[in-house]
Design an enzyme around this catalytic site. Structure first.
Site: not given
Length: 159
Positions: A87, A95-96, A124, A131
């Site tokens: 993204v 929220g994408i 990351n 996640y």
């Protein structure tokens, strides 16, 4: 809006892949082309080997999820491997990414795939946090292995 990619999206998908490579500190690693993506996602003959979903906002692609099917010998069923999720930075936190992941979870449900798996870079932590929030569990006892380049060719010669 999250939707399956179309052939006309390919140049913009490749732009996002280049942005992802730069983000992952590998700006010169991308060797894929629009043609190679077209053969993988939208082949003239045969079945695709990968699929992509895109996040579109005001006519611009702002995110992608590229995935393919796997097979689990333990479940005896296919699964979904998320190769890359990206993204654009200015759209993170909106929220994408979650919407892309939810779309892939729907793909799993629709096809009866019991698993969705992926790797994430150790450094990351923002992605890892997203996640974990979604309920993903790290596979701490597993390390991804890769053969490529000269080592792959050398092993092929042994066969």
């Amino acid at each position: 809006m999250i939707r399956p990619a179309t052939p006309t999206d390919l140049p913009r998908i490749l732009d996002l892949v280049h942005e992802l490579a730069a983000y992952e500190r590998e700006p010169d690693a991308v060797t894929g082309t629009v043609d190679s993506y077209e053969q993988a996602l939208f082949p003239d003959n045969g079945n695709p080997v990968a699929w992509a979903h895109v996040a579109e906002q005001h006519g611009d692609l702002v995110g992608i999820a590229v995935w393919f099917r796997t097979f689990s010998t333990w479940t005896g069923r296919p699964g979904l491997w998320l190769e890359d999720l990206y993204v654009r930075p200015e759209h993170r936190g909106s929220g994408i990414g979650t919407a892309l992941m939810a779309t892939l979870a729907q793909v799993c449900r629709e096809h009866g795939y019991p698993r969705m798996e992926w790797t994430v870079l150790d450094w990351n932590t923002p992605a890892q946090d997203v996640y974990r929030h979604l309920g993903a569990q790290p596979m701490q006892d597993w390390t991804t292995q890769r053969l490529s380049g000269a080592a792959l060719h050398a092993l092929a010669e042994r066969g």
